[in-house]
Design an enzyme around this catalytic site. Structure first.
Site, PDB file in Angstrom:
ATOM      1  N   LYS A  69       0.851  -1.196   0.000  1.00 53.89           N
ATOM      2  CA  LYS A  69       0.000   0.000   0.000  1.00 53.89           C
ATOM      3  C   LYS A  69       0.886   1.244   0.000  1.00 53.89           C
ATOM      4  CE  LYS A  69      -0.055  -0.368   4.998  1.00 53.89           C
ATOM      5  NZ  LYS A  69      -0.755  -0.895   6.155  1.00 53.89           N
ATOM      6  N   ARG A  89     -10.900   0.276  14.986  1.00 54.01           N
ATOM      7  CA  ARG A  89     -10.811   1.127  13.808  1.00 54.01           C
ATOM      8  C   ARG A  89     -11.835   0.590  12.822  1.00 54.01           C
ATOM      9  NH1 ARG A  89      -4.857   1.725  11.162  1.00 54.01           N
ATOM     10  NH2 ARG A  89      -5.393  -0.343  10.413  1.00 54.01           N
ATOM     11  N   HIS A 101      -5.817  -6.942  13.293  1.00 53.17           N
ATOM     12  CA  HIS A 101      -4.600  -6.126  13.293  1.00 53.17           C
ATOM     13  C   HIS A 101      -4.298  -5.739  14.740  1.00 53.17           C
ATOM     14  CE1 HIS A 101      -1.476  -3.916  11.440  1.00 53.17           C
ATOM     15  NE2 HIS A 101      -2.059  -2.749  11.319  1.00 53.17           N
ATOM     16  N   ARG A 143       1.387 -10.674   7.695  1.00 51.29           N
ATOM     17  CA  ARG A 143       1.354  -9.518   6.789  1.00 51.29           C
ATOM     18  C   ARG A 143       2.580  -8.652   7.018  1.00 51.29           C
ATOM     19  NH1 ARG A 143      -3.654  -9.496   9.134  1.00 51.29           N
ATOM     20  NH2 ARG A 143      -3.094  -7.629  10.319  1.00 51.29           N
ATOM     21  N   TYR A 171      13.593  32.265   4.141  1.00 45.26           N
ATOM     22  CA  TYR A 171      12.314  32.884   4.489  1.00 45.26           C
ATOM     23  C   TYR A 171      12.193  33.212   5.967  1.00 45.26           C
ATOM     24  CZ  TYR A 171       9.924  31.615   0.129  1.00 45.26           C
ATOM     25  OH  TYR A 171       9.520  31.508  -1.154  1.00 45.26           O
ATOM     26  N   CYS A 209      11.984  25.100   2.386  1.00 43.66           N
ATOM     27  CA  CYS A 209      11.095  25.748   1.423  1.00 43.66           C
ATOM     28  C   CYS A 209      10.406  24.693   0.557  1.00 43.66           C
ATOM     29  CB  CYS A 209      11.876  26.702   0.528  1.00 43.66           C
ATOM     30  SG  CYS A 209      13.106  27.679   1.391  1.00 43.66           S
ATOM     31  N   MET A 210       9.604  25.161  -0.412  1.00 45.73           N
ATOM     32  CA  MET A 210       8.838  24.204  -1.212  1.00 45.73           C
ATOM     33  C   MET A 210       9.739  23.294  -2.037  1.00 45.73           C
ATOM     34  SD  MET A 210       5.847  24.850  -4.037  1.00 45.73           S
ATOM     35  CE  MET A 210       4.738  25.724  -2.967  1.00 45.73           C
ATOM     36  N   ASP A 211      10.747  23.860  -2.689  1.00 44.43           N
ATOM     37  CA  ASP A 211      11.587  23.066  -3.581  1.00 44.43           C
ATOM     38  C   ASP A 211      13.049  23.012  -3.160  1.00 44.43           C
ATOM     39  OD1 ASP A 211       9.407  22.722  -5.440  1.00 44.43           O
ATOM     40  OD2 ASP A 211       9.704  24.833  -5.925  1.00 44.43           O
TER      41      ASP A 211
HETATM   42  C1  LIG Z   1      -0.047  -1.669   6.967  1.00 41.02           C
HETATM   43  C2  LIG Z   1      -0.608  -2.870   7.572  1.00 41.02           C
HETATM   44  C3  LIG Z   1       0.216  -3.926   7.996  1.00 41.02           C
HETATM   45  C4  LIG Z   1       1.723  -3.865   7.969  1.00 41.02           C
HETATM   46  O1  LIG Z   1       2.174  -3.219   9.111  1.00 41.02           O
HETATM   47  P1  LIG Z   1       3.727  -2.956   9.378  1.00 41.02           P
HETATM   48  O2  LIG Z   1       3.798  -2.382  10.711  1.00 41.02           O
HETATM   49  O3  LIG Z   1       4.147  -2.011   8.323  1.00 41.02           O
HETATM   50  O4  LIG Z   1       4.385  -4.274   9.234  1.00 41.02           O
HETATM   51  C5  LIG Z   1      -0.379  -5.090   8.437  1.00 41.02           C
HETATM   52  N1  LIG Z   1      -1.724  -5.182   8.501  1.00 41.02           N
HETATM   53  C6  LIG Z   1      -2.545  -4.182   8.137  1.00 41.02           C
HETATM   54  C7  LIG Z   1      -4.010  -4.369   8.259  1.00 41.02           C
HETATM   55  C8  LIG Z   1      -2.018  -2.987   7.668  1.00 41.02           C
HETATM   56  O5  LIG Z   1      -2.834  -1.997   7.310  1.00 41.02           O
END
Ligand SMILES: *Cc1c(COP(=O)(O)O)cnc(C)c1O
Length: 833
Positions: free
Chosen positions: A501, A597, A627, A684, A726, A775-777
């Site tokens: 992601k 969540r 999670h 995961r 700035y 700054c921005m850039d």
């Molecule tokens: C992002 C995410 C993970 C991975 O977590 P890390 O701390 O980056 O290993 C696992 N499960 C879910 C649901 C997540 O959103």
């Protein structure tokens, strides 16, 4: 040429079945993803801790491979036309084949081992000897129990010299490599101080390595490595082996413990002058200039120099060859280029083996679009032109190359070899650049591979015209290292889902996903459907979970086969109504065990189970997940255990309602390290893959993956009392300062909170504080204390020696945020060694 029917006698294996049509065995194949010429390949099914070649037999059979060596039983009826040999150990069989092959070539062969420098010494020795010999050498650092046999297999009757490196990590391994290489000459490069887990002591390690040389006629080494010197004297029989030792210590030379005394006369920034004294066969003295001065390079070159002296190459000729020594670039870089193209920039040396490796890398890319090869004359091949270019041409279609741009007189002359491809030829690089029309390259992968003298870096630059000074370099080898660290911690059979992601935590999703697909991750996960669509469009075919699909994306889920996470009754009802109309992908049920969540709570289960039961006909569940809210911190251990317990209570109820087993997964990166007992059937992996060890328990286990780098646009000298930038926030000081303006700002993702001394960057290896506001850039760093800084120098924003964890702590955030903030306008460069 070896026949399949010869194998039983050679390997001691059992012939299960002969191939229907016997063919030659030109190529040894270990990886089902690298089939080139199936008809004349022999596949050996190797088995390692994370890999089992037997799983790919059907795939290989479908691809046309007909000759197999296995160590398990196979259902022969599934492979009616194939030959099968069963052996107790396929790796040993591979080594036996290579040993047998080597015996056919009574030529001198160098074996090279040592702690560091093996690959460079090998490459340089080949460069230094190439005027006299046709050399077969290990590609890159193929020096393992698997790499050595593959290297030796490349020997042909036209070679006059072999150079092979050998690397080991455990006792017993060197004797096997020595049998395969059968070296007649040896170089022991050096002995590092690094502790080697596989050996009880440095003495044991050196003794094991020395076994490579027990049968050689001549061994070259530096006598100043005491352990090597002692082992050489103890282990090698003087009747059998001549030792050619060099030293930098006059006392040792005077005591006749070494043949050559090499002393540094002069060292500049980019060259070193050395004096060589010899006592035998008659006293002599020569001076040579080496085209570099850093200590490892000097040592590596001196090994080559001692070989040339021993071969009695005249000193002026030696100097000419030293002058031509080229740095050994081992990296393969994939660079974003114009018109959505990617350039694979391979600076590794330009022989056939190097070309094949680069083509393998090209073929591994899942990214769609045309594949073009820009290739110079192939030097260092030892083959005559017609045969050489016929070999080159035969490699191209199997690696997906559709277009060839050949540059150089030789390749142009042999254009007829490339019939069937789209081709263009140019006499030299300048002619290509003069005719270069960027519009002719769109959404394609371009492999650029040229001998150094063709200066192909100009071609790469032309493809990258508009790249601004800031790049995020993503080291794919580090990524694989980290992947394997987590894989080793998984119990057998546990699957791996990798979170890609947020643009793969900023690293570039398609490229990272491609690598994960190649390394056979089981699942990928993204946050939104569009991210999944993008991966599919880049050729990713792994199962993909989408964590937050909006109902208006359901159509896309179906079209691209993306599996949604369902976390509420509302979403479930939406999905069910879609699924009643047309078949939809399987879903993943998110259970809320404490994160509060998203997800179904324990009290929702009866209702959830009822819905699943009622809709069993058109809804398939792939997994259930939860999670952890505090997996990375010990203080939350009790809470984490409660979450895991709730998960373990809930999932059996789901499975009972469904009537079939589903995958179950709860652990993120920190969880994998801290709760090994709770892996369930999948984990995961997220931030750990990208090099941040969130649990803090294994601080040295991971390699940093991303380096954010920019350049210095300008250096200014600021008199005492002046402010910077700035808001005049850069505090005035009482002394003169030198300020570097860097080409990175908050629009690139460099956090404003790093302003005014909170942040630091690395310039010429030293830390420089940020002055004034970001700054921005752009932003400014104080470089008063750093010598020789110039505009154009690189500045590292984060990476090795400037870890994300430290930087995040400085501004009160977490590494996740710094990684994912890097703007997409920053070009990604992917490197592999
Ligand atoms: C992002 C995410 C993970 C991975 O977590 P890390 O701390 O980056 O290993 C696992 N499960 C879910 C649901 C997540 O959103």
């Amino acid at each position: 040429m070896l026949q399949f029917s010869d194998l039983p006698a050679l390997t001691g294996g059992t012939l299960l079945q002969l191939p229907a049509a016997p063919a030659a065995m030109q190529r040894l194949l270990l990886d089902s993803r690298r089939v080139e010429t199936p008809a004349d390949s022999l596949f050996l099914a190797l088995r390692g801790p994370q890999h089992d070649g037997h799983r790919y037999l059907p795939e290989l059979y479908r691809a046309g491979v007909r000759q197999f060596v296995v160590q398990d039983d196979v259902l022969l009826a599934d492979f009616p036309e194939a030959g099968f040999l069963r052996v107790p150990d396929t790796l040993a069989a591979l080594q036996t084949l290579a040993t047998h092959h080597r015996r056919h070539f009574p030529i001198p062969v160098f074996g090279i081992t040592g702690s560091n420098g093996k690959t460079i010494v090998k490459e340089w020795l080949a460069q230094l000897l190439s005027p006299d010999e046709l050399i077969c050498k290990s590609p890159r650092s193929y020096n393992s129990q698997v790499g050595v046999p593959l290297s030796v297999w490349e020997l042909t009757a036209s070679h006059t010299l072999g150079i092979f490196e050998a690397g080991i990590s455990e006792p017993g391994e060197m004797a096997r490599l020595a049998r395969i290489i059968q070296p007649t000459l040896g170089i022991f490069t050096n002995l590092g101080t690094a502790h080697d887990a596989g050996f009880a002591s440095p003495a044991e390690k050196v003794a094991e390595k020395m076994r490579l040389f027990e049968q050689v006629d001549t061994l070259f080494y530096c006598a100043d490595h005491e352990l090597i010197h002692a082992a050489a004297r103890r282990q090698l029989s003087p009747a059998r082996t001549t030792r050619v030792a060099w030293t930098r210590q006059r006392a040792r030379f005077d005591a006749q413990e070494a043949d050559l005394l090499i002393t540094m006369q002069e060292a500049a920034a980019d060259r070193a002058v050395v004096r060589v004294e010899r006592a035998r066969p008659r006293p002599q003295e020569h001076t040579f200039t080496l085209p570099f001065a850093d200590e490892p390079s000097v040592e590596n070159a001196l090994h080559g120099l001692s070989v040339l002296l021993w071969r009695q190459v005249p000193p002026p000729e030696i100097q000419q060859r030293l002058d031509r020594l080229q740095p050994v670039a081992m990296r393969l870089e994939m660079k974003q280029a114009l018109h959505d193209c990617y350039v694979l920039d391979d600076t590794y040396n330009n022989d056939l083996a190097g070309l094949r490796l680069a083509l393998d890398a090209l073929a591994r890319q899942a990214r769609r679009g045309r594949r073009t090869l820009i290739l110079s004359d192939v030097l260092e091949s030892g083959l005559a032109g017609a045969e050489l270019y016929a070999r080159v041409a035969s490699l191209l279609p199997s690696h997906g190359v559709e277009r060839l741009i050949g540059i150089g007189p030789d390749i142009s002359r042999h254009h007829a070899a490339f019939q069937g491809l789209q081709t263009e030829f140019y006499p030299d690089t300048a002619a290509f650049l003069a005719a270069f029309q960027p519009e002719q390259f769109r959404q394609e992968l371009i492999l650029v591979k040229g001998a150094r003298r063709y200066g192909f870096e100009r071609i790469v630059a032309a493809f990258q015209q508009k790249i601004h000074g800031t790049v995020l370099e993503v080291n794919l080898d580090a990524l694989v290292h980290n992947l394997n660290f987590y894989r080793r911690r998984l119990q057998p059979g546990v699957k791996l889902m990798v979170m890609v992601k947020a643009f793969a935590y900023g690293s570039g999703s398609a490229e990272v996903a491609n690598l994960l697909q190649f390394h056979r991750a089981d699942y990928l996960a993204v946050a939104y459907a569009d991210e999944g669509v993008d991966l599919r469009q880049h050729g990713i075919s792994l199962p993909l979970m989408v964590m937050n699909p909006a109902p208006d994306a359901f159509q896309k889920l179906r079209q691209y086969h993306l599996e949604p996470e369902i976390y509420s009754f509302e979403r479930l009802h939406d999905y069910l109504s879609a699924a009643r109309e047309a078949a939809m992908p399987a879903i993943h049920l998110k259970l809320d065990t404490g994160m509060r969540r998203l997800g179904f709570a324990e009290e929702d289960l009866p209702e959830l189970c009822r819905l699943l039961r009622e809709n069993a006909a058109h809804l398939r569940v792939a997994s259930a997940l939860t999670h952890l809210a505090g997996a990375d911190e010990e203080q939350h251990n009790n809470f984490s255990r409660e979450q895991l317990a709730a998960f373990a209570r809930m999932t059996p109820q789901l499975e009972a309602a469904l009537g079939y087993p589903i995958l179950q997964h709860a652990l993120n990166s920190a969880g994998i390290v801290r709760f090994p007992e709770a892996q369930h059937s999948m984990v995961r992996l997220g931030i750990g893959l990208y090099g941040v060890e969130a649990s803090g328990q294994e601080p040295d286990a991971l390699r940093p993956v991303s380096t954010l780098r920019t350049t210095i646009s300008q250096i200014k000298t600021l008199p005492a009392g002046h402010t910077v930038g700035y808001g005049r926030r850069g505090q005035a000081t009482d002394h003169e300062r030198r300020i570097a303006t860097l080409a990175i700002g908050y629009a690139d993702g460099y956090d404003r909170r790093f302003g005014n001394g909170a942040g630091e960057v690395l310039i010429r290896g030293q830390r420089a504080p940020i002055v004034g506001n970001v700054c921005m850039d752009m932003c400014m760093a104080d470089v008063t204390h750093i010598a020789d800084v110039q505009a154009g120098d690189a500045a590292v924003i984060f990476g090795e020696n400037l870890p994300l964890t430290e930087l995040a702590a400085r501004i009160g955030t977490i590494p996740y945020e710094l990684l994912t903030n890097v703007s997409e306008r920053v070009k990604r460069v992917f490197v592999a060694e």
